[in-house]
Design an enzyme around this catalytic site. Structure first.
Site, PDB file in Angstrom:
ATOM      1  CD1 TRP A 165      -0.092  -1.518   3.101  1.00 41.45           C
ATOM      2  CD2 TRP A 165       0.633   0.584   3.313  1.00 41.45           C
ATOM      3  NE1 TRP A 165       0.702  -1.460   4.218  1.00 41.45           N
ATOM      4  CE2 TRP A 165       1.158  -0.178   4.373  1.00 41.45           C
ATOM      5  CE3 TRP A 165       0.956   1.943   3.247  1.00 41.45           C
ATOM      6  CZ2 TRP A 165       1.997   0.361   5.350  1.00 41.45           C
ATOM      7  CZ3 TRP A 165       1.787   2.483   4.210  1.00 41.45           C
ATOM      8  CH2 TRP A 165       2.302   1.694   5.250  1.00 41.45           C
ATOM      9  CB  ALA A 191      -2.047  -3.159  -0.603  1.00 43.96           C
ATOM     10  CB  SER A 244       6.542  -7.593   5.391  1.00 52.05           C
ATOM     11  OG  SER A 244       5.611  -8.629   5.202  1.00 52.05           O
ATOM     12  CD  GLU A 265      12.617  -5.299  -5.600  1.00 55.45           C
ATOM     13  OE1 GLU A 265      13.246  -4.746  -4.671  1.00 55.45           O
ATOM     14  OE2 GLU A 265      13.133  -5.557  -6.698  1.00 55.45           O
ATOM     15  CB  CYS A 299      11.203  -0.757   1.376  1.00 52.79           C
ATOM     16  SG  CYS A 299      11.219  -0.096  -0.291  1.00 52.79           S
ATOM     17  CD  GLU A 396      10.804  -2.346   6.654  1.00 48.21           C
ATOM     18  OE1 GLU A 396      10.047  -3.313   6.832  1.00 48.21           O
ATOM     19  OE2 GLU A 396      11.069  -1.894   5.532  1.00 48.21           O
TER      20      GLU A 396
HETATM   21  P1  NAD Z   1       2.826  -6.956   3.689  1.00 46.92           P
HETATM   22  O1  NAD Z   1       3.891  -7.962   3.425  1.00 46.92           O
HETATM   23  O2  NAD Z   1       1.969  -7.139   4.867  1.00 46.92           O
HETATM   24  O3  NAD Z   1       1.849  -6.860   2.434  1.00 46.92           O
HETATM   25  C1  NAD Z   1       2.297  -6.648   1.122  1.00 46.92           C
HETATM   26  C2  NAD Z   1       1.276  -7.229   0.168  1.00 46.92           C
HETATM   27  O4  NAD Z   1       1.224  -8.625   0.367  1.00 46.92           O
HETATM   28  C3  NAD Z   1      -0.149  -6.722   0.373  1.00 46.92           C
HETATM   29  O5  NAD Z   1      -0.794  -6.680  -0.881  1.00 46.92           O
HETATM   30  C4  NAD Z   1      -0.780  -7.816   1.223  1.00 46.92           C
HETATM   31  O6  NAD Z   1      -2.172  -7.880   1.089  1.00 46.92           O
HETATM   32  C5  NAD Z   1      -0.115  -9.017   0.594  1.00 46.92           C
HETATM   33  N1  NAD Z   1      -0.108 -10.235   1.401  1.00 46.92           N
HETATM   34  C6  NAD Z   1       0.023 -10.385   2.734  1.00 46.92           C
HETATM   35  N2  NAD Z   1      -0.023 -11.710   3.063  1.00 46.92           N
HETATM   36  C7  NAD Z   1      -0.174 -12.398   1.894  1.00 46.92           C
HETATM   37  C8  NAD Z   1      -0.295 -13.765   1.543  1.00 46.92           C
HETATM   38  N3  NAD Z   1      -0.254 -14.740   2.453  1.00 46.92           N
HETATM   39  N4  NAD Z   1      -0.452 -14.084   0.239  1.00 46.92           N
HETATM   40  C9  NAD Z   1      -0.496 -13.129  -0.710  1.00 46.92           C
HETATM   41  N5  NAD Z   1      -0.384 -11.813  -0.450  1.00 46.92           N
HETATM   42  C10 NAD Z   1      -0.219 -11.454   0.838  1.00 46.92           C
HETATM   43  O7  NAD Z   1       3.580  -5.571   3.698  1.00 46.92           O
HETATM   44  P2  NAD Z   1       2.940  -4.131   3.917  1.00 46.92           P
HETATM   45  O8  NAD Z   1       2.859  -3.849   5.362  1.00 46.92           O
HETATM   46  O9  NAD Z   1       1.721  -3.964   3.117  1.00 46.92           O
HETATM   47  O10 NAD Z   1       4.084  -3.265   3.210  1.00 46.92           O
HETATM   48  C11 NAD Z   1       5.183  -2.851   3.902  1.00 46.92           C
HETATM   49  C12 NAD Z   1       6.384  -3.747   3.645  1.00 46.92           C
HETATM   50  O11 NAD Z   1       6.713  -3.740   2.264  1.00 46.92           O
HETATM   51  C13 NAD Z   1       7.610  -3.217   4.360  1.00 46.92           C
HETATM   52  O12 NAD Z   1       8.339  -4.269   4.930  1.00 46.92           O
HETATM   53  C14 NAD Z   1       8.393  -2.563   3.245  1.00 46.92           C
HETATM   54  O13 NAD Z   1       9.764  -2.461   3.491  1.00 46.92           O
HETATM   55  C15 NAD Z   1       8.086  -3.456   2.089  1.00 46.92           C
HETATM   56  N6  NAD Z   1       8.331  -2.757   0.827  1.00 46.92           N
HETATM   57  C16 NAD Z   1       9.408  -3.125   0.073  1.00 46.92           C
HETATM   58  C17 NAD Z   1       9.682  -2.470  -1.118  1.00 46.92           C
HETATM   59  C18 NAD Z   1      10.851  -2.865  -1.954  1.00 46.92           C
HETATM   60  O14 NAD Z   1      10.869  -2.509  -3.129  1.00 46.92           O
HETATM   61  N7  NAD Z   1      11.827  -3.594  -1.441  1.00 46.92           N
HETATM   62  C19 NAD Z   1       8.861  -1.433  -1.544  1.00 46.92           C
HETATM   63  C20 NAD Z   1       7.767  -1.070  -0.760  1.00 46.92           C
HETATM   64  C21 NAD Z   1       7.519  -1.759   0.426  1.00 46.92           C
END
Ligand code: NAD
Length: 493
Positions: A165, A191, A244, A265, A299, A396
């Protein structure tokens, strides 16, 4: 009048005057579902829209559509595919203000940040469009003679693209741009917090003329049901995930069961090193942006600000003064620098982090408290730590919370910077280019910003090492994440 006023969808929401489809986009049409969920405005705590809630069955329908479309789409002539991309790029550009408004409404980020994200996102889209005509292979003589080696590439196949998101358009454009440019079809999963930006993006691809099934979009409250269904199906050939590290690791396990290609990522713990010969004013300016952009929910945010003792006092004084000037508020209001945290739960988590830092000897130099109001705001906060050995080090933060540490040497700075299981982005500030290169080479990170706190660029390979992920997005490498090498052995006398 909004550019999406003519939208042809059975269910739409009106978001700041813009029509946004609220169904699932499968096989070229928007479909409502029985069940819906609410998208909230984090600045007001109020509902923005009700969107369709997909199940595992919808996910398999989307995969059916993507699988049917794969052969034709993968065979499109490069020029035709590139032209379609350019048409989409122009349509995206025409809707710049629609995207900015919708992003601010559902993510809370200040309008200026939404506009900046829009600019970067379509930059990625254009970059991939330009790569389509530059994909190439190699030709060589077989080692023993008698045949030729032709090495080329072909699309991996139908992909699952999962986005977070915090940068809803950038993540969608960066992933879908690469996958579609490579000739793959896609099932995208938005998301839960920010489905509307993805919906506007997919509607724009539809309007540009992307054929049915080539791109599909699901929103859901049960992400695991979607990934379990799709990753358990042998027709899926690739998963590209941003989010994450915990979820990434879980999805990698699932992908392993079907030997599905994966790009990840993931999270970061960005060290921001300011050496004794740095331009302190520049370092302060860049640290403020790197830390507080998107209310620290990035991130690549500066997670640990590591100061050489020679400049620590000067940096701290100037940094705290700048942070105190940041204006917190609704992203639609003029002059706001920092918007809300994405949800009440995440806002409470920031409060818990601040309390934990305090308990471990942290000195609060600015902020430290939630802000009253209907939305989920938190004061931009600065904490000075006199130890590098505490339980929150290496976590983080993902919050408008800057932590300052002091070191006595360059060596200590490098050792501390590398003392993390993450390896996404690091930063180093020095006036000496030799030093900058020497330090950068020792930093165990996928990206290093030298005298700059913002690095994302379509022409650069974005990604990390260690627990920060696998693969790269953007640059010359990004599109190859969605292509498989194909080798032809040609018998020639
Ligand atoms: P999150 O991992 O909770 O969710 C990310 C996405 O995964 C969302 O669409 C969520 O609905 C989905 N998701 C969660 N569980 C899932 C499952 N079991 N199966 C399929 N999809 C699932 O992360 P968040 O809190 O939404 O985002 C923040 C995290 O993203 C932070 O750790 C941040 O560092 C990372 N991030 C990384 C980058 C990068 O390019 N490295 C960029 C942006 C964010």
């Amino acid at each position: 009048m909004s550019s999406t006023d003519s939208l042809d969808s059975p269910a739409v929401a009106l978001v700041h005057g813009r029509k946004v489809p609220t169904g699932l986009y499968i096989d070229g049409t928007w479909r409502p579902t029985g069940a819906t969920f609410t998208v909230a405005d984090p600045a007001e705590g109020t509902a923005v829209a009700e969107v369709a809630d997909a199940t595992g069955e919808h996910a398999l329908e989307a995969l059916d559509a993507a699988t049917r479309a794969q052969e034709d789409w993968g065979a499109w002539a490069p020029r035709a595919r590139a032209e379609l991309f350019h048409t989409a790029h122009q349509l995206l550009q025409d809707r710049a203000e629609d995207f900015a408004a919708v992003m601010t409404a559902e993510s809370g980020k200040p309008l200026a940040e939404s506009r900046a994200e829009f600019g970067l996102s379509i930059g990625f889209f254009r970059w991939y469009a330009e790569q389509i005509g530059h994909l190439h292979g190699t030709y060589a003589h077989g080692s023993p003679g008698g045949y030729r080696i032709v090495a080329t590439h072909q699309p991996v196949g139908p992909c699952l693209l999962i986005t977070p998101w915090n940068f809803p358009l950038l993540m969608s454009a960066r992933k879908a741009g690469a996958a579609l440019a490579a000739g793959c079809t896609a099932v995208m999963k938005s998301a839960q917090e920010t489905p509307l930006t993805g919906a506007l993006f997919v509607q724009t691809l539809h309007d540009a003329g992307f054929p049915p099934g080539v791109v599909n979009l699901l929103h859901t409250t049960t992400s695991a049901a979607i990934s379990d269904a799709v990753l358990g199906d042998a027709r899926l050939r690739k998963v590209s995930f941003t989010g994450s590290t915990g979820v990434g690791s879980h999805l990698l396990g699932k992908a392993a069961n079907n030997i599905v290609n994966a790009s990840m990522e993931l999270g970061g713990d960005g060290p921001f090193i300011v050496l004794d010969d740095a331009d302190v004013d520049l370092a302060v300016e860049q640290a403020v942006v790197c830390k507080f952009r998107n209310a620290g929910q990035a991130c690549v945010a500066a997670n640990r600000i590591i100061l050489h003792e020679a400049i620590a006092e000067e940096f701290t004084e100037k940094f705290v003064a700048q942070v105190r000037k940041l204006r917190v508020g609704n992203g639609f209001s003029d002059g706001v620098d920092v918007g809300p945290i994405i949800s009440e739960r995440q806002r409470d988590r920031v409060g818990e982090l601040v309390a934990a830092f305090r308990q471990q000897g942290g000195e609060i130099l600015a902020g430290g408290e939630p802000v009253d109001g209907p939305g989920y705001f938190f004061e931009p906060t600065v904490v000075r730590m006199d130890t590098r050995d505490h339980t929150l080090c290496g976590e983080e933060l993902f919050a408008p919370l800057a932590t300052l540490y002091t070191v006595g040497s360059v060596r200590q700075a490098i050792e501390f910077a590398n003392d993390t299981h993450y390896g996404l982005a690091a930063y180093v500030f020095t006036r000496d280019l030799n030093r900058a290169v020497a330090v950068s080479e020792k930093l165990d990170f996928g990206m290093v910003g030298v005298n700059r706190g913002i690095m994302a660029d379509p022409a650069a390979p974005f990604g990390g090492v260690k627990s920060s992920g696998l693969g790269r997005e953007g640059g010359h490498d990004g599109i190859y994440e969605f292509l498989e090498p194909k080798y032809l052995a040609l018998t020639i006398d």
